[in-house]
Design an enzyme around this catalytic site. Structure first.
Site, PDB file in Angstrom:
ATOM      1  N   ASP A  99      42.388  44.752  35.855  1.00 38.07           N
ATOM      2  CA  ASP A  99      41.148  45.688  36.187  1.00 38.07           C
ATOM      3  C   ASP A  99      41.584  47.250  35.566  1.00 38.07           C
ATOM      4  O   ASP A  99      41.059  47.646  34.794  1.00 38.07           O
ATOM      5  CB  ASP A  99      41.107  45.981  37.626  1.00 38.07           C
ATOM      6  CG  ASP A  99      39.948  46.900  37.873  1.00 38.07           C
ATOM      7  OD1 ASP A  99      39.552  46.840  39.211  1.00 38.07           O
ATOM      8  OD2 ASP A  99      39.087  47.060  37.043  1.00 38.07           O
TER       9      ASP A  99
ATOM     10  N   THR B 229      44.434  35.292  40.862  1.00 36.07           N
ATOM     11  CA  THR B 229      45.736  34.704  40.944  1.00 36.07           C
ATOM     12  C   THR B 229      46.853  35.787  40.658  1.00 36.07           C
ATOM     13  O   THR B 229      48.045  35.455  40.697  1.00 36.07           O
ATOM     14  CB  THR B 229      45.819  33.825  39.608  1.00 36.07           C
ATOM     15  OG1 THR B 229      45.992  34.631  38.377  1.00 36.07           O
ATOM     16  CG2 THR B 229      45.027  32.664  39.415  1.00 36.07           C
TER      17      THR B 229
HETATM   18  N1  APR Z   1      44.684  40.275  29.911  1.00 38.28           N
HETATM   19  C1  APR Z   1      44.444  39.036  30.460  1.00 38.28           C
HETATM   20  N2  APR Z   1      44.937  38.713  31.714  1.00 38.28           N
HETATM   21  C2  APR Z   1      45.678  39.763  32.500  1.00 38.28           C
HETATM   22  C3  APR Z   1      45.760  40.925  31.855  1.00 38.28           C
HETATM   23  C4  APR Z   1      45.208  41.104  30.660  1.00 38.28           C
HETATM   24  N3  APR Z   1      45.368  42.666  30.089  1.00 38.28           N
HETATM   25  N4  APR Z   1      46.436  41.804  32.989  1.00 38.28           N
HETATM   26  C5  APR Z   1      46.637  40.944  33.775  1.00 38.28           C
HETATM   27  N5  APR Z   1      46.162  39.771  33.678  1.00 38.28           N
HETATM   28  C6  APR Z   1      46.101  38.609  34.637  1.00 38.28           C
HETATM   29  C7  APR Z   1      47.278  38.401  35.429  1.00 38.28           C
HETATM   30  O1  APR Z   1      48.362  38.178  34.879  1.00 38.28           O
HETATM   31  C8  APR Z   1      46.698  37.358  36.372  1.00 38.28           C
HETATM   32  O2  APR Z   1      46.862  36.225  36.033  1.00 38.28           O
HETATM   33  O3  APR Z   1      44.924  38.453  35.180  1.00 38.28           O
HETATM   34  C9  APR Z   1      45.203  37.691  36.304  1.00 38.28           C
HETATM   35  C10 APR Z   1      44.401  38.317  37.640  1.00 38.28           C
HETATM   36  O4  APR Z   1      45.404  39.178  38.182  1.00 38.28           O
HETATM   37  P1  APR Z   1      44.863  40.519  38.749  1.00 38.28           P
HETATM   38  O5  APR Z   1      44.683  41.682  37.650  1.00 38.28           O
HETATM   39  O6  APR Z   1      45.887  41.042  39.839  1.00 38.28           O
HETATM   40  O7  APR Z   1      43.524  40.196  39.438  1.00 38.28           O
HETATM   41  P2  APR Z   1      43.480  39.474  40.917  1.00 38.28           P
HETATM   42  O8  APR Z   1      44.612  38.699  41.453  1.00 38.28           O
HETATM   43  O9  APR Z   1      41.937  39.176  40.836  1.00 38.28           O
HETATM   44  O10 APR Z   1      43.549  41.054  42.002  1.00 38.28           O
HETATM   45  C11 APR Z   1      42.305  41.614  41.923  1.00 38.28           C
HETATM   46  O11 APR Z   1      43.824  43.632  41.576  1.00 38.28           O
HETATM   47  O12 APR Z   1      43.911  45.256  39.945  1.00 38.28           O
HETATM   48  C12 APR Z   1      43.431  44.995  41.138  1.00 38.28           C
HETATM   49  O13 APR Z   1      41.422  46.012  41.298  1.00 38.28           O
HETATM   50  C13 APR Z   1      41.921  44.957  41.446  1.00 38.28           C
HETATM   51  O14 APR Z   1      41.728  44.973  43.643  1.00 38.28           O
HETATM   52  C14 APR Z   1      41.865  44.164  42.541  1.00 38.28           C
HETATM   53  C15 APR Z   1      42.645  43.038  42.839  1.00 38.28           C
END
Ligand code: APR
Length: 181
Positions: free
Chosen positions: A41, A125
């Site tokens: 995000d 994840t």
């Molecule tokens: N590109 C691809 N994948 C990514 C990137 C990127 N630039 N950055 C992180 N990821 C991966 C992480 O390694 C993980 O495998 O995205 C996956 C989802 O992780 P998160 O971003 O933490 O999302 P999630 O687990 O769904 O949690 C969502 O986290 O960032 C906050 O606002 C968001 O509150 C929400 C929560």
């Protein structure tokens, strides 16, 4: 012997940063406020620029399992589909169904906008703690179900941010397990 499942040619498993992909839509693993956060995000908002947050403010949030669409702003992707995954609470709080609903909601928007390519991160994840392999299996199952009845999407990319996640997707897809008992 486990026969490798033939991964639909339209499905691609990649390692990389979703913000760099030149596809119709990248999917954001957002929270219910849609006002940004960490992880993917945060990366998407940084890459898109401040206009994305301005647009998200007007969406007035998003329910878990639902999805909303914005422009891609400064990124190569034309759209961002924001979806809110479930927080993992052990698996008995309807998490699998809510995660599956995220993918279905994203595919519904892709169909509505006649998209030919879409890229997903591993929703839930990271900060939300969903175990990677069951999450990957749900992602692939929902994708196969969608692609079985829809021909508009020509590319569905699962973009993994690290090698461990990529191997989860490969295992979930039955790739690289051939010749193993
Ligand atoms: N590109 C691809 N994948 C990514 C990137 C990127 N630039 N950055 C992180 N990821 C991966 C992480 O390694 C993980 O495998 O995205 C996956 C989802 O992780 P998160 O971003 O933490 O999302 P999630 O687990 O769904 O949690 C969502 O986290 O960032 C906050 O606002 C968001 O509150 C929400 C929560």
């Amino acid at each position: 012997m486990m026969h490798p499942t033939s991964l639909d040619k339209r499905i691609e498993l990649q390692l990389g940063d979703i913000t760099q992909l030149s596809v119709d839509a990248i999917v954001n693993a957002a929270n219910r406020t849609l006002l940004g956060g960490g992880g993917v995000d945060g990366a998407i908002h940084r890459a898109a620029g401040p206009g994305l947050l301005e647009e998200c403010r007007r969406l007035q949030g998003c329910e878990i399992g639902a999805a909303k669409i914005t422009g891609g702003h400064a990124m190569a992707a034309r759209w961002v589909i924001h979806t809110v995954g479930p927080v993992w609470k052990g698996g008995s709080r309807n998490e699998p169904e809510l995660l599956a609903r995220c993918y279905r909601s994203c595919f519904a928007l892709a169909k509505q906008h006649q998209m030919s390519s879409i890229a997903f991160p591993a929703i839930s994840t990271g900060a939300y703690g969903y175990p990677p392999e069951p999450a990957a299996r749900i992602a692939l199952l929902e994708t196969r179900k969608h692609l079985a009845h829809n021909t508009t999407l020509k590319r569905v990319i699962f973009i993994c941010f690290d090698a461990a996640m990529l191997s989860c997707y490969r295992a979930a897809a039955g790739i690289g397990t051939e010749n193993k008992p």
